[in-house]
Design an enzyme around this catalytic site. Sequence first.
Site, mmCIF file in Angstrom:
data_model
loop_
_atom_site.group_PDB
_atom_site.id
_atom_site.type_symbol
_atom_site.label_atom_id
_atom_site.label_comp_id
_atom_site.label_asym_id
_atom_site.label_seq_id
_atom_site.Cartn_x
_atom_site.Cartn_y
_atom_site.Cartn_z
ATOM 1 N N VAL A 17 -12.562 -1.973 -10.475
ATOM 2 C CA VAL A 17 -13.243 -2.451 -9.181
ATOM 3 C C VAL A 17 -13.519 -3.919 -9.418
ATOM 4 O O VAL A 17 -13.928 -4.195 -8.519
ATOM 5 C CB VAL A 17 -14.710 -1.248 -9.187
ATOM 6 C CG1 VAL A 17 -15.423 -1.892 -8.545
ATOM 7 C CG2 VAL A 17 -14.343 -0.074 -9.640
ATOM 8 N N ALA A 50 -10.912 -11.475 -24.015
ATOM 9 C CA ALA A 50 -10.777 -12.268 -23.415
ATOM 10 C C ALA A 50 -8.871 -12.823 -22.652
ATOM 11 O O ALA A 50 -8.888 -13.682 -22.223
ATOM 12 C CB ALA A 50 -11.392 -13.639 -24.098
ATOM 13 N N LYS A 108 -21.429 5.607 -12.337
ATOM 14 C CA LYS A 108 -23.178 6.667 -12.012
ATOM 15 C C LYS A 108 -23.703 7.297 -12.483
ATOM 16 O O LYS A 108 -24.697 7.789 -12.962
ATOM 17 C CB LYS A 108 -22.443 7.390 -10.561
ATOM 18 C CG LYS A 108 -21.325 8.232 -11.798
ATOM 19 C CD LYS A 108 -20.153 6.976 -10.954
ATOM 20 C CE LYS A 108 -18.632 7.489 -11.579
ATOM 21 N NZ LYS A 108 -17.388 7.469 -10.389
ATOM 22 N N GLY A 137 -16.861 6.294 -3.720
ATOM 23 C CA GLY A 137 -16.020 4.905 -3.607
ATOM 24 C C GLY A 137 -16.824 3.882 -2.200
ATOM 25 O O GLY A 137 -18.462 3.047 -2.051
ATOM 26 N N GLY A 190 -5.638 4.036 -9.794
ATOM 27 C CA GLY A 190 -6.822 3.590 -10.518
ATOM 28 C C GLY A 190 -8.060 4.957 -10.066
ATOM 29 O O GLY A 190 -9.172 3.827 -9.320
ATOM 30 N N GLU A 193 -11.710 7.844 -14.069
ATOM 31 C CA GLU A 193 -12.400 7.259 -14.435
ATOM 32 C C GLU A 193 -11.697 6.454 -16.166
ATOM 33 O O GLU A 193 -10.570 7.167 -17.020
ATOM 34 C CB GLU A 193 -13.642 8.146 -15.142
ATOM 35 C CG GLU A 193 -14.291 8.485 -14.757
ATOM 36 C CD GLU A 193 -15.202 7.079 -13.442
ATOM 37 O OE1 GLU A 193 -15.629 6.497 -14.374
ATOM 38 O OE2 GLU A 193 -15.271 7.308 -12.365
ATOM 39 N N ASP A 204 -18.348 13.749 -13.627
ATOM 40 C CA ASP A 204 -18.967 12.251 -13.090
ATOM 41 C C ASP A 204 -19.035 13.325 -11.719
ATOM 42 O O ASP A 204 -20.097 12.525 -11.145
ATOM 43 C CB ASP A 204 -17.433 12.283 -12.805
ATOM 44 C CG ASP A 204 -16.939 11.124 -11.219
ATOM 45 O OD1 ASP A 204 -17.522 9.851 -11.991
ATOM 46 O OD2 ASP A 204 -16.660 11.094 -10.284
ATOM 47 N N LYS A 208 -22.851 12.242 -10.128
ATOM 48 C CA LYS A 208 -23.049 11.909 -8.552
ATOM 49 C C LYS A 208 -24.040 12.531 -8.170
ATOM 50 O O LYS A 208 -24.622 12.139 -7.131
ATOM 51 C CB LYS A 208 -21.616 11.943 -7.589
ATOM 52 C CG LYS A 208 -20.348 10.617 -8.152
ATOM 53 C CD LYS A 208 -19.301 10.971 -8.168
ATOM 54 C CE LYS A 208 -18.258 9.731 -8.396
ATOM 55 N NZ LYS A 208 -17.044 9.845 -8.216
HETATM 56 P P1 NAP Z 1 -12.302 -0.092 -15.691
HETATM 57 O O1 NAP Z 1 -10.765 -0.357 -14.520
HETATM 58 O O2 NAP Z 1 -12.021 0.654 -17.221
HETATM 59 O O3 NAP Z 1 -13.434 -1.304 -16.051
HETATM 60 C C1 NAP Z 1 -13.696 -1.926 -16.792
HETATM 61 C C2 NAP Z 1 -14.112 -2.661 -16.903
HETATM 62 O O4 NAP Z 1 -14.494 -3.352 -18.060
HETATM 63 C C3 NAP Z 1 -13.346 -4.026 -17.542
HETATM 64 O O5 NAP Z 1 -12.932 -5.378 -17.837
HETATM 65 C C4 NAP Z 1 -13.407 -4.238 -19.495
HETATM 66 O O6 NAP Z 1 -12.936 -5.151 -20.275
HETATM 67 C C5 NAP Z 1 -15.181 -3.919 -19.365
HETATM 68 N N1 NAP Z 1 -16.059 -3.309 -20.564
HETATM 69 C C6 NAP Z 1 -16.210 -2.411 -20.510
HETATM 70 N N2 NAP Z 1 -16.813 -2.117 -22.164
HETATM 71 C C7 NAP Z 1 -17.795 -3.129 -21.894
HETATM 72 C C8 NAP Z 1 -17.641 -4.109 -23.198
HETATM 73 N N3 NAP Z 1 -18.689 -3.273 -24.258
HETATM 74 N N4 NAP Z 1 -18.214 -5.255 -23.216
HETATM 75 C C9 NAP Z 1 -17.652 -6.214 -22.141
HETATM 76 N N5 NAP Z 1 -16.671 -5.715 -20.600
HETATM 77 C C10 NAP Z 1 -16.471 -3.764 -20.659
HETATM 78 O O7 NAP Z 1 -13.267 1.200 -15.333
HETATM 79 P P2 NAP Z 1 -13.227 0.948 -13.285
HETATM 80 O O8 NAP Z 1 -12.383 1.251 -13.061
HETATM 81 O O9 NAP Z 1 -12.902 -0.780 -12.528
HETATM 82 O O10 NAP Z 1 -14.532 1.664 -12.805
HETATM 83 C C11 NAP Z 1 -16.216 0.361 -13.540
HETATM 84 C C12 NAP Z 1 -17.666 1.000 -12.548
HETATM 85 O O11 NAP Z 1 -17.033 1.475 -11.767
HETATM 86 C C13 NAP Z 1 -17.582 2.297 -13.314
HETATM 87 O O12 NAP Z 1 -18.825 3.042 -13.878
HETATM 88 C C14 NAP Z 1 -16.647 3.616 -12.648
HETATM 89 O O13 NAP Z 1 -17.444 4.521 -13.556
HETATM 90 C C15 NAP Z 1 -16.935 3.100 -10.969
HETATM 91 N N6 NAP Z 1 -16.435 2.928 -10.485
HETATM 92 C C16 NAP Z 1 -14.466 2.716 -10.462
HETATM 93 C C17 NAP Z 1 -14.528 3.719 -9.240
HETATM 94 C C18 NAP Z 1 -12.808 3.603 -9.170
HETATM 95 O O14 NAP Z 1 -12.161 4.167 -8.393
HETATM 96 N N7 NAP Z 1 -12.599 2.681 -10.044
HETATM 97 C C19 NAP Z 1 -15.601 4.349 -8.025
HETATM 98 C C20 NAP Z 1 -17.185 4.330 -7.903
HETATM 99 C C21 NAP Z 1 -16.917 3.449 -9.170
HETATM 100 P P3 NAP Z 1 -11.343 -4.670 -20.557
HETATM 101 O O15 NAP Z 1 -10.422 -5.619 -18.890
HETATM 102 O O16 NAP Z 1 -11.867 -6.544 -21.324
HETATM 103 O O17 NAP Z 1 -11.116 -4.050 -21.482
HETATM 104 N N1 HSE Z 2 -13.138 8.612 -10.778
HETATM 105 C C1 HSE Z 2 -14.455 8.365 -10.043
HETATM 106 C C2 HSE Z 2 -13.518 10.269 -8.449
HETATM 107 C C3 HSE Z 2 -14.140 7.225 -9.206
HETATM 108 O O1 HSE Z 2 -12.840 9.988 -8.444
HETATM 109 O O2 HSE Z 2 -13.648 10.005 -7.949
HETATM 110 C C4 HSE Z 2 -15.141 7.277 -8.183
HETATM 111 O O3 HSE Z 2 -16.084 7.069 -8.261
#
Ligand code: NAP
Ligand code: HSE
Length: 435
Positions: A17, A50, A108, A137, A190, A193, A204, A208
């Site tokens: 995201v 990093a 969430k 989303g 992508g 979770e 999840d 929500k």
């Molecule tokens: P992701 O791809 O796993 O990315 C998480 C990011 O957070 C990574 O850059 C990670 O760093 C960083 N991070 C995690 N723990 C950390 C910590 N303790 N200290 C510093 N940085 C940290 O997750 P995502 O899919 O983007 O999802 C992010 C959020 O959006 C979640 O709450 C998820 O539920 C929500 N969300 C996701 C979607 C979706 O479609 N993916 C949709 C709606 C909502 P590194 O890269 O260095 O590991």
């Molecule tokens: N993992 C979540 C899903 C991302 O599949 O709906 C969106 O919140």
Amino acid sequence: MAKKAPVRVSLLGCGTVGSGVLRLLRENAEYLESRIGAPLEVRKVLVRDATKDRGPDCERAWVSTSADEVLGDPELDVVVEVMGGEEPAGTYLQRALESRRGVVTANKMLLALRGPQLVDTAVAAGVDLAFEASVGGGIPVIRTLREAFSSDWVERLEGIVNGTCNYMLTRSRREGLGFDEAVREAQRLGYAEAEPSLDVDGHDAAQKLVVLAMLAFGARVDPALVPTYGIRKVDARDHGFAERFGYVIKHLAIGRDHGERLELRVHPTLVPAGDVLANVSGVLNANQIHGKALGPCLLSGQGAGALPTAVSVVADLVDVARARREGAQGLSTRGIQLEDRPLQPLDEVRSRFYLRFNVADRPGVLAAIAGALGEHGVSIEQMVQEGREHDEGLPVEIVMLTHEASWGGVERAFAQIAARDFVARPSRFLPIEAQ
Ligand code: NAP
Ligand code: HSE
């Protein structure tokens, strides 16, 4: 003309995201500036590692692994949290709100566990807490509940709120894709979770639903109390039988306001094939909200993935940044009023049910099943038996649809049937969503 002071933003997280957010901030910079009345300036991006390549939209100088450096920035206006999880995200957002930063989050899990506390902190500090991307989303369901429904009363809602589950059920029903392969695909795209069991075991969706219940029913609910079932046990046979009876299996989050008590539950459900929700496929999500005056309102769209989710995050960022510039912070968060609402026990929920038994093909088995169901007030409406040719050594599949019965009655009948020696494989039941 003097250039407007920028609104300064830092990201916590730069994964699926976060990278989508940075892309939209770069590609739409001029347009966003015109909407806000000032440019957005990215200050820092907090990550764990990093050394990872963050792509062309993330400048090297932004990357930091120090939360103190990012949150201690005295110039910072808005924090965008896209890292996920309860901690350390919870502590970081509490700190950001207490130091009067606007907050945008897609998390969430954190909202379901600590939403009321974060809302209180934001209200006390007079700043905004925006969380459109936490449900659906790219679908504007939070805004719709908060703003468009402010003149009406939400009586019930049904939603396909987990893109991963919907994607996996769709691929399994249409192409027979196995569970493990379907999860891997959802991860690759992508949607899943970081810990995909949150998706496939229903947590999840339950988180929500708790967030939706905050806005739809003004309810403060502990997500651990929401009856939650995932999709692990749904297999190709269930898809096949559901289709024969004119249904499609969907993973639903259901909320009903019964006055004093709320009914909240998350589970796979048979939905009539002609129903709008039955035709929401792949990663698409949908929320059907029933207003007392409005009647049904359907919101559907891309429920997960980098850019659709980033659209919601950046839309929130525009609102929060604009409110900050105009000196009108905290108005949207102040409108969220919550109270504890008791939940109706699942046992008491009434529905029609789909039942599947895998049992020995011998005299008396059907009578024993029907007897156990009858003892617990479960009446059979339709039935099919499927096996190869008659052979008392081979189990057969018996599938029944019931008249309306209580969830508890079905569970008690199943416990009784499970103890019988004619059961070859565990029996399954799924509720049927009424039209
Ligand atoms: P992701 O791809 O796993 O990315 C998480 C990011 O957070 C990574 O850059 C990670 O760093 C960083 N991070 C995690 N723990 C950390 C910590 N303790 N200290 C510093 N940085 C940290 O997750 P995502 O899919 O983007 O999802 C992010 C959020 O959006 C979640 O709450 C998820 O539920 C929500 N969300 C996701 C979607 C979706 O479609 N993916 C949709 C709606 C909502 P590194 O890269 O260095 O590991
Ligand atoms: N993992 C979540 C899903 C991302 O599949 O709906 C969106 O919140």
